[in-house]
Design a protein around this motif. Sequence first.
Motif, PDB file in Angstrom:
ATOM      1  N   TYR A 190      57.383  45.460  45.030  1.00  0.00           N
ATOM      2  CA  TYR A 190      56.926  46.606  43.868  1.00  0.00           C
ATOM      3  C   TYR A 190      57.071  46.142  42.450  1.00  0.00           C
ATOM      4  O   TYR A 190      56.216  46.688  41.875  1.00  0.00           O
ATOM      5  CB  TYR A 190      58.049  47.714  44.446  1.00  0.00           C
ATOM      6  N   TRP A 191      57.913  45.445  42.040  1.00  0.00           N
ATOM      7  CA  TRP A 191      58.197  45.078  40.790  1.00  0.00           C
ATOM      8  C   TRP A 191      57.046  44.262  40.188  1.00  0.00           C
ATOM      9  O   TRP A 191      56.536  44.636  39.173  1.00  0.00           O
ATOM     10  CB  TRP A 191      59.330  44.060  40.546  1.00  0.00           C
ATOM     11  N   ARG A 192      56.409  43.246  41.238  1.00  0.00           N
ATOM     12  CA  ARG A 192      55.030  42.596  40.711  1.00  0.00           C
ATOM     13  C   ARG A 192      53.933  43.774  40.828  1.00  0.00           C
ATOM     14  O   ARG A 192      53.014  43.369  39.854  1.00  0.00           O
ATOM     15  CB  ARG A 192      54.773  41.646  41.781  1.00  0.00           C
ATOM     16  N   LEU A 193      53.797  44.548  41.724  1.00  0.00           N
ATOM     17  CA  LEU A 193      52.883  45.312  41.953  1.00  0.00           C
ATOM     18  C   LEU A 193      52.816  46.104  40.595  1.00  0.00           C
ATOM     19  O   LEU A 193      51.733  46.259  40.155  1.00  0.00           O
ATOM     20  CB  LEU A 193      52.923  46.247  43.128  1.00  0.00           C
TER      21      LEU A 193
ATOM     22  N   SER B 128      53.917  45.624  37.822  1.00  0.00           N
ATOM     23  CA  SER B 128      53.711  44.895  36.412  1.00  0.00           C
ATOM     24  C   SER B 128      52.426  44.261  36.185  1.00  0.00           C
ATOM     25  O   SER B 128      52.229  44.032  35.132  1.00  0.00           O
ATOM     26  CB  SER B 128      54.786  43.386  36.609  1.00  0.00           C
ATOM     27  N   THR B 129      51.593  44.342  37.230  1.00  0.00           N
ATOM     28  CA  THR B 129      50.162  43.927  37.016  1.00  0.00           C
ATOM     29  C   THR B 129      49.524  44.808  36.574  1.00  0.00           C
ATOM     30  O   THR B 129      49.673  45.954  36.373  1.00  0.00           O
ATOM     31  CB  THR B 129      49.610  43.750  38.381  1.00  0.00           C
ATOM     32  N   ASP B 130      48.392  44.436  35.530  1.00  0.00           N
ATOM     33  CA  ASP B 130      47.626  45.430  34.745  1.00  0.00           C
ATOM     34  C   ASP B 130      46.320  45.542  35.605  1.00  0.00           C
ATOM     35  O   ASP B 130      45.354  44.476  35.557  1.00  0.00           O
ATOM     36  CB  ASP B 130      47.363  44.675  33.538  1.00  0.00           C
ATOM     37  N   PRO B 131      46.204  46.708  36.126  1.00  0.00           N
ATOM     38  CA  PRO B 131      44.738  46.914  36.924  1.00  0.00           C
ATOM     39  C   PRO B 131      43.622  46.673  36.156  1.00  0.00           C
ATOM     40  O   PRO B 131      43.139  46.785  34.940  1.00  0.00           O
ATOM     41  CB  PRO B 131      44.861  48.405  37.304  1.00  0.00           C
TER      42      PRO B 131
END
Length: 93
Positions: free
Chosen positions: A85-88, A90-93
Amino acid sequence: PEAKGSMIWIIGEYAERIDNADELLESFLESFDDETPAVQLQMLTATVKLFLKRPAETQKMVQDVLTLATQDSDNPDLRDRGYIYWRLLSTDP
């Protein structure tokens, strides 16, 4: 534990219809470390769902629960889901 997990799921799933969903989840987070792994997973998922629906109001709450799940937990399933969840998030869509 099953009833508590179900209630937390309902809060996360229908957060846009529950005006005080953030307050309800916050009250459950106070006892996060004492809960069973199943309830902890539900709290993590419900908090992330709430964050996706109300990001401005729940930024601190989602950071707190992700910290609890990834850094303070010994459960590998909870820790791994927290990292995902943290990585998802943190990503910039």
